[in-house]
Motif scaffolding. Structure first.
Motif, PDB file in Angstrom:
ATOM      1  N   ASP A 270       5.579  -5.418 -14.860  1.00 24.64           N
ATOM      2  CA  ASP A 270       6.025  -4.975 -13.539  1.00 24.64           C
ATOM      3  C   ASP A 270       5.493  -3.594 -13.170  1.00 24.64           C
ATOM      4  N   LEU A 271       4.642  -3.018 -14.015  1.00 25.29           N
ATOM      5  CA  LEU A 271       4.101  -1.687 -13.714  1.00 25.29           C
ATOM      6  C   LEU A 271       2.591  -1.780 -13.530  1.00 25.29           C
ATOM      7  N   LEU A 272       2.113  -1.336 -12.371  1.00 20.45           N
ATOM      8  CA  LEU A 272       0.693  -1.351 -12.062  1.00 20.45           C
ATOM      9  C   LEU A 272       0.085   0.014 -12.347  1.00 20.45           C
ATOM     10  N   GLU A 273      -1.099   0.020 -12.949  1.00 25.15           N
ATOM     11  CA  GLU A 273      -1.883   1.246 -13.112  1.00 25.15           C
ATOM     12  C   GLU A 273      -3.069   1.142 -12.172  1.00 25.15           C
ATOM     13  N   ILE A 274      -3.214   2.117 -11.285  1.00 25.24           N
ATOM     14  CA  ILE A 274      -4.211   2.025 -10.215  1.00 25.24           C
ATOM     15  C   ILE A 274      -5.170   3.196 -10.306  1.00 25.24           C
ATOM     16  N   ILE A 275      -6.479   2.874 -10.221  1.00 24.22           N
ATOM     17  CA  ILE A 275      -7.502   3.912 -10.239  1.00 24.22           C
ATOM     18  C   ILE A 275      -8.226   3.926  -8.902  1.00 24.22           C
TER      19      ILE A 275
END
Length: 219
Positions: free
Chosen positions: A189-194
């Protein structure tokens, strides 16, 4: 063996949803192989953690694991890519603090050079972390069916760094990528966005702010 064929057949028998009692004899027609070969291949899938099995006197209870479902989702994504299927998903969540690992990993040469070559930009050294709201978790699972760009794992001679999948996304008009490591400390449920910019500053974001993420190729 054709792992995808086995997983697909088991999914069509309902093993994607729950454990299903299946005898090796029942699978002979589908796989056109001997009992011994099917048993060996099922054991291989279990050892690779693609399925979970419980042997019973009347057969075996089989369920495809999350890792196995991810393999099927990747196959589906490949077909969408081949047939130029464009799809977008909406995810809503809140900005959250991460574990502080993003800045370190993004700056490693083995990753940074691939980001530049494959994504077309050098990411800001850090990730924007978004905790997906519960009602969007089904779309989060479907994200695995979308086309992605593979960032290969590598070794620097001292340690090994894992591979990641990058999904095209857009937030507030800024093009970015959701990066999903094969090995991660985070829950689904946790997105890591670059992105090429520091998104917190560009969009004036702070922890707890609600945010919408559009995932998928931009037409």
């Amino acid at each position: 063996m054709d792992q995808i064929k086995y997983l697909k057949t088991l999914a069509l028998l309902g093993c994607d949803q729950k454990p299903v009692k299946i005898s090796v004899k029942e699978l002979e027609h589908d796989f056109k192989a001997s009992d011994k070969t099917i048993s060996r291949n099922l054991k291989f899938l279990e050892e690779k953690e693609l399925i979970a099995r419980e042997i019973t006197p009347s057969g075996q209870m089989i369920q495809i694991s999350p890792l196995g479902m991810k393999a099927l989702s990747r196959e589906f994504a490949d077909y969408k890519k081949i047939f130029h299927v464009r799809e977008q998903l909406e995810l809503e969540g809140v900005v959250a603090s991460g574990l502080g690992e993003g800045q370190y990993y993004i700056s490693i040469d083995g990753y940074a050079s691939q980001f530049k070559e494959k994504l077309g930009f050098t990411p800001f050294p850090g990730t924007l972390n978004v905790k997906v709201k519960d009602y969007c978790l089904e779309n989060r699972k479907r994200m695995n069916e979308l086309p992605f760009i593979k960032i290969d794992g590598f070794s620097d001679g001292q340690r090994t760094y894992g591979a990641s999948d990058c999904y095209s996304a857009e937030i507030g008009g800024i093009q970015c990528y959701i990066i999903v490591p094969e090995r991660t400390h985070y829950q689904g449920d946790l997105l890591e966005i670059i992105a090429p910019v520091k998104m917190r500053e560009e969009l004036k974001l702070k922890d707890g702010d609600e945010i919408k993420v559009t995932v998928g190729e931009v037409c």
